[in-house]
Design an enzyme around this catalytic site. Structure first.
Site, PDB file in Angstrom:
ATOM      1  N   HIS A  63       0.842  -1.205   0.000  1.00 27.36           N
ATOM      2  CA  HIS A  63       0.000   0.000   0.000  1.00 27.36           C
ATOM      3  C   HIS A  63       0.875   1.252   0.000  1.00 27.36           C
ATOM      4  CE1 HIS A  63      -3.468   2.551   1.373  1.00 27.36           C
ATOM      5  NE2 HIS A  63      -2.451   3.258   1.869  1.00 27.36           N
ATOM      6  N   GLU A  64       1.829   1.291   0.922  1.00 27.24           N
ATOM      7  CA  GLU A  64       2.705   2.465   1.005  1.00 27.24           C
ATOM      8  C   GLU A  64       3.592   2.585  -0.229  1.00 27.24           C
ATOM      9  OE1 GLU A  64       2.134   4.689   3.114  1.00 27.24           O
ATOM     10  OE2 GLU A  64       0.705   3.448   4.232  1.00 27.24           O
ATOM     11  N   HIS A 112       1.997   4.579  -2.800  1.00 23.24           N
ATOM     12  CA  HIS A 112       2.189   6.028  -2.645  1.00 23.24           C
ATOM     13  C   HIS A 112       3.611   6.442  -3.026  1.00 23.24           C
ATOM     14  CE1 HIS A 112      -1.651   6.483  -0.732  1.00 23.24           C
ATOM     15  NE2 HIS A 112      -1.326   5.820   0.357  1.00 23.24           N
TER      16      HIS A 112
END
Length: 467
Positions: free
Chosen positions: A24-25, A28
């Protein structure tokens, strides 16, 4: 051995949730770096740092509590002189409203920009265009969406859903009308009673392990197709081709007419308005199927995936009411709903239970042995549900969630268009720091929810396989 398997299940869950957070990170991090944003930290978890290393300008690390993660990008809150204040009442009005949180707001603004060296202002997050900000903030939830759909595909297309096959599991000795069976005790239902009619399968010698190939000349590839042919053959003798020990045999079987539950288009039993079972005369053979995992068609998968995502958002919408119910359960004698929300502790316990349980007793008293494929299917489905929930949860339009940043970017883009349409020229970035008071409230709510779920997961845990 059971305790070790339970621990293995928990470890696998921690690995799965940590991988989901890390990816998920990464969703980003990659676009942020691609767009030239300065990223100073990439962290998995919260709390004390267990391990970290620096690569270039970014510190990569793992923290003690796997409750989320973050990347640090300077400029999440624009400097006051950069933020546009012409809309919404002007600078003076904004300061008056924020007086209670003025110190916290200014401290957050300073901390957000202190890692920008002179001349690096163009590398701040707020300097990105609105489309690029949307890509950066949506990247994380999008990764969870992809992980959830891929895991769901492995579960449904690769492994399949449990369903009846044309291989015989049991042969029923007696044909008992549905209404008569309902009036008998469990002990009476377990064996034939005087006067009961023998079933065609019992009389003609069909055995467990036989695979039905065709009925009355119609090849049957699944259980439902076979049932349809048998139900329509009441009162006639039909040839049934079956496979036993690798050889095919043909039996002439007299299909009897018996009072059976009426079925709807989905094959489910029909009940009347009073809740009574609706019956009808239908052909009856007297066999029960084995259950196997039947993969769904890849063409059917998009529909299943869309329903799974829709169900996840529906569950999220009903979460506030379910949390109220959880609070009542936590401090009263009310039983816990096994379909209700669980926290990290609860999901970890379920993962341990999946790994360590080898036999399950059904409501009817039968014992079912869980194979490795059963545990794998359940675990993969759990991983898929977890990632779909992370996607939906992070899309909630509230700061500090990704959905909140997406909402702010969309608002800023709309505001700039309106400003240009009105001939007012360009406006600066929206002052996100003004929303810090609301952000603190949201964080407090999340913390309260987490503590409540941890408490109820400990005192009244959800158990998949009984007490």
């Amino acid at each position: 051995m059971t305790a070790l398997l339970y621990l293995v299940g928990i470890v696998l869950f921690l690995v799965g949730i940590s991988a989901s957070i890390a990816l998920h990170e990464l969703g980003h991090l990659v676009p942020a770096k691609r767009f030239g944003v300065k990223v100073t930290r990439y962290m998995i978890g919260f709390g004390p740092t267990l391990f970290s290393t620096r690569r270039g300008e970014t510190e990569y690390g793992i923290k003690a509590l796997p409750l989320g993660g973050y990347i640090a990008m300077p400029g999440m809150y624009p400097p006051e002189e950069q933020a546009d204040t012409r809309l919404g009442g002007g600078r003076r009005r904004r300061r008056r409203r924020a007086r209670l949180f003025a110190t916290a707001v200014e401290d957050a603004r300073i901390m957000s920009n202190e890692e920008l060296a002179p001349g690096e202002e163009n590398r701040a997050f707020y300097s990105l265009s609105v489309p690029k900000r949307l890509v950066v903030m949506f990247g994380g939830p999008f990764v969870n969406l992809v992980l959830g759909i891929v895991a769901l595909g492995v579960s449904l297309v690769g492994i399949g859903l449990p369903g009846p096959t044309t291989t015989v599991e049991t042969v029923v000795e007696c044909a008992v009308p549905a209404t008569t069976a309902a009036q008998r005790t469990e002990a009476q239902q377990a064996e034939c009673q005087p006067g009961d009619q023998l079933t065609p399968a019992w009389e003609t010698g069909i055995e467990p392990g036989d695979t039905i190939v065709s009925v009355d000349g119609t090849e049957v590839e699944d259980w439902d197709a076979m049932v349809d042919v048998i139900r329509d053959s009441a009162g006639t003798t039909v040839p049934i081709v079956l496979e036993r020990d690798g050889e095919r045999r043909t039996l002439d079987v007299p299909i009897i007419s018996s009072e059976r539950p009426a079925l709807d288009e989905d094959g489910d039993a029909v009940y009347d308005e009073a809740g009574a079972l609706v019956t009808e005369p239908a052909g009856f053979l007297g066999i029960g199927p084995t259950q196997e995992y039947i993969p769904i068609s890849p063409l059917e998968f998009p529909g299943h995936a869309a329903r799974a995502v829709g169900d996840t958002f529906h569950a999220l919408l009903t979460l506030p009411q379910k949390l109220v119910d959880i609070a009542q359960v936590a401090f009263t004698d009310e039983p816990r709903d096994p379909e209700g929300p669980m926290g990290m502790v609860g999901v970890g316990r379920v993962a341990g239970e999946i790994a360590s349980t080898n036999e399950v007793e059904t409501a009817g008293g039968d014992v079912i042995t869980l194979e490795l494929i059963d545990k794998a299917q359940t675990g993969i489905s759990l991983f898929a549900s977890l990632n779909l929930f992370l996607f939906a949860f992070n899309m909630v339009p509230l700061l500090p969630l990704d959905g909140g940043h997406i909402a702010v970017a969309l608002y800023e883009g709309a505001r700039r268009r309106i400003s240009r349409w009105r001939g007012r020229g360009a406006v600066g970035p929206f002052d996100t720091a003004r929303l810090l008071p609301l952000t603190y409230v949201v964080i407090a709510g999340f913390l309260a929810m987490t503590l409540l779920l941890v408490y109820v997961d400990i005192v009244k845990p959800v158990r998949l396989f009984g007490a």
